[in-house]
Design an enzyme around this catalytic site. Structure first.
Site, short mmCIF file in Angstrom:
data_model
loop_
_atom_site.label_atom_id
_atom_site.label_comp_id
_atom_site.label_asym_id
_atom_site.label_seq_id
_atom_site.Cartn_x
_atom_site.Cartn_y
_atom_site.Cartn_z
N GLU A 111 0.80 -1.23 0.00
CA GLU A 111 0.00 0.00 0.00
C GLU A 111 0.84 1.28 0.00
O GLU A 111 0.40 2.33 0.50
CB GLU A 111 -0.99 -0.01 1.18
CG GLU A 111 -2.06 -1.07 1.00
CD GLU A 111 -2.95 -1.27 2.21
OE1 GLU A 111 -2.74 -0.59 3.23
OE2 GLU A 111 -3.85 -2.11 2.14
N GLU A 124 -5.58 -7.94 -1.46
CA GLU A 124 -5.99 -7.85 -0.05
C GLU A 124 -7.41 -7.35 -0.02
O GLU A 124 -7.74 -6.35 -0.66
CB GLU A 124 -5.07 -6.93 0.77
CG GLU A 124 -5.42 -6.95 2.27
CD GLU A 124 -4.53 -6.03 3.09
OE1 GLU A 124 -3.30 -6.04 2.89
OE2 GLU A 124 -5.09 -5.28 3.93
#
Length: 593
Positions: A110, A186
């Site tokens: 991320e 995810e």
């Protein structure tokens, strides 16, 4: 395989000594001259997974990196050759020390990617005969990675999978244009009650139906961390009491089985429009050898909301759905049927039950579908709703707990039940110590890592029961850092994970300069008491912290040092140990009552 969740893929963190949501995971290289492939729990977890399913796919992804990777900068790409060497070392160590073959490797969870680094990573993998390790990028959003792949043909040649996080079942045109495999790398991250199961059922299907994604990875595998940390119980099942052995097989496990027990990596999705007229969705997959599996879900909006992103309104109504099998599937005569119905407030969910087979007549069959149901129809006859022994009953954390860390060959690098929130606390052997403190627990991160979250400026490890109010904590401490070193013991500690910087509690500090402090926070800004203690570095001392009601007192080496300090907030919390900065320090004979 064909047992419970039957997972196809296991994604693990490549520990980097920094906070990654609910704690820190240790790096295989704390320092540039350090290598150890037996730290943390991920090696054990991957081996246990492979014992159960030798074909399970393995992915590694870093959240944080040790400080030396960035040579002081909070950035892993200034020296891409160093970062590539570090990541490839982890993959080689997995094979050399644990006989684990890593299938996929990510870039930086991320966070930004660097095209130069990704290309160098591929080059470094190939140089070490790791051509079979595939690269997934960038574990963030669909953009800018998709756009950059379309512009940069060299990068396009080295990235195998585009992985997006929490895509809300949607992709973007550029991602489709790359012709790459698209994954939700995810997703889920939702409290594991029946709404969590509904979320999981919906996205497992609709990530493909709406977004062409052929893999969906749940964060997290199993909720095995203190429930009051961030995202408590956001795992497929719950096992958060290692002291009692209690665990709970939650509904998302059986939702998973609807897909995973009747498909395998290598199967292909049939390219049909999977939207049902009355709402809900279906997918169909084949092994290319004549088998077909169809999974249907009819989750309603309010019963399937994931934690993120927000879910636009939609409606689902009872419906009769007719399916037509064509081509090589026209000859199928019967399909095995597995069914779940999420009951919500009625409480009478029916999970993963085998129903009577469906007869297929001239390639056609019909089903009456209600709301909040999952069906699997398949030519495979291998499914099973497995039984398992009744878990031990739940129990709170022991109200009287001791650890002297005296273990010669520990199975893990870290002591049980301690949850490191900044820094890493490891078993340590003090070879030079003459007697009482040969086996200790040592904080070993001595520079702030390249962070993913807002790690504290202090190190801290939590233990115990968040509901504790009155407690006495005793611990032997050893400051290693001269001049400005310091350590603490603490109680009523109220925070951790990504919120560790704002942790409050009752903190009893001693410093190498001979002073002590009592503070109401980990940052040390709310000073309740201070004075002289006479503690020095490189010597053992015993700290005792007693918290009763609105009053707290502290002892040094068994003698009162300060007493009757008034405290108000927080009213309850964990016990903790830690250090003033990223510095070496040791702890021994920990006891909380």
């Amino acid at each position: 395989p064909n047992f419970g969740a039957s997972l196809h893929i296991l994604k693990v963190e490549i520990g980097g000594d920094g906070q990654s949501t609910d704690g820190t995971e240790p790096s295989h290289m704390h320092y540039a001259n350090d290598e150890n492939y037996f730290r943390g729990y991920e090696w054990w977890l991957m081996k246990e997974a492979k014992k159960r399913n030798p074909k399970i796919k393995l992915i590694g992804l870093p959240w944080t990196f040790p400080a030396w990777i960035g040579k002081g900068e909070n950035w892993p790409y200034d020296y891409p050759d160093v970062t590539a060497y570090y990541i490839v070392s982890w993959i080689l160590g997995a094979k050399q020390y644990h006989d684990l073959d890593i299938d996929y490797v990510g870039i930086w969870n991320e966070r930004a990617f660097s095209s130069k680094y990704i290309k160098l990573l591929r080059y470094t993998l190939d140089k070490h005969d790791l051509q079979q390790v595939r690269i997934i990028a960038s574990d963030r959003l669909w953009e800018p990675i998709s756009f950059v792949l379309l512009l940069d043909s060299e990068l396009h040649g080295v990235v195998d999978v585009i992985g997006a996080h929490y895509p809300g079942t949607k992709t973007v045109p550029n991602a489709l244009l790359t012709k790459k495999k698209l994954w939700s790398s995810e997703d889920y991250s939702t409290f594991n009650d029946e709404v969590g199961a509904g979320c999981w059922a919906r996205i497992l299907n609709q990530n493909y139906v709406n977004g062409n994604m052929t893999s969906t990875i749940a964060w997290n595998l199993v909720a095995s961390y203190y429930e009051e940390l961030p995202f408590g119980r956001c795992g497929l099942m719950t096992a958060q009491e290692p002291w009692s052995g209690h665990y709970k097989v939650e509904a998302p496990i059986w939702i998973t089985a609807h897909t995973t027990q009747f498909t395998q990596p290598g199967w292909s999705y049939l390219q049909v429009d999977g939207h049902l007229e009355g709402g809900g969705s279906f997918v169909a997959l084949t092994d290319g050898l004549g088998n077909i599996t169809i999974i249907i879900e009819t989750m309603t909006h309010n019963r399937s909301q994931c934690i993120r992103p927000p879910l636009p309104h939609f409606s689902v109504t009872p419906q009769r759905a007719t399916f037509n099998l064509k081509g090589s599937f026209y000859m199928v005569e019967t399909l095995q049927v597995w069914h779940s119905r999420l009951g919500f407030e009625s409480g009478n969910s029916s999970l993963f039950q085998q129903l009577h087979p469906v007869k297929v007549w001239k390639g056609s069959f019909s089903l009456d579908l209600n709301m909040n149901e999952v069906y699997t129809l398949t030519t495979l006859k291998t499914g099973q709703k497995c039984g398992y022994p009744e878990p031990p009953p739940p129990q709170p954390f022991p109200s009287n707990y001791k650890d002297d860390f005296n273990i010669r060959n520990p199975p893990f690098s870290e002591a049980p039940n301690f949850a490191d929130q900044t820094g890493v606390f490891e078993y340590f052997i003090n070879a030079s110590d003459p007697g009482d403190h040969v086996f200790t627990l040592r904080q070993v991160v001595v520079q702030r890592p390249i962070t993913w979250a807002s790690d504290a400026d202090q190190t801290i490890s939590l233990i115990g029961n968040f509901q504790w109010v009155n407690m006495t904590i005793t611990c032997d401490i050893y400051i290693e850092k001269q001049h400005d070193g310091g350590v603490f013991i603490a109680g009523r500690v109220d925070n951790g994970g990504i919120y560790v910087r704002r942790t409050k509690g009752v903190f009893f500090w001693v410093f190498a300069d001979g002073t002590y402090r009592v503070t109401g926070d980990l940052a040390g800004e709310e000073i309740l008491m201070k004075g002289l203690a006479g503690v020095r570095d490189n010597a053992w001392h015993t700290l005792t912290l007693n918290i009763q009601g609105t009053s707290t007192s502290g002892l040094l080496n068994g003698y009162p040092l300060w007493e009757n300090v008034t405290i108000s907030e927080p009213s309850n919390g964990w016990a903790a140990i830690g250090t003033r900065s990223f510095e070496f320090a040791q702890f021994d004979n920990f006891h909380v009552e």
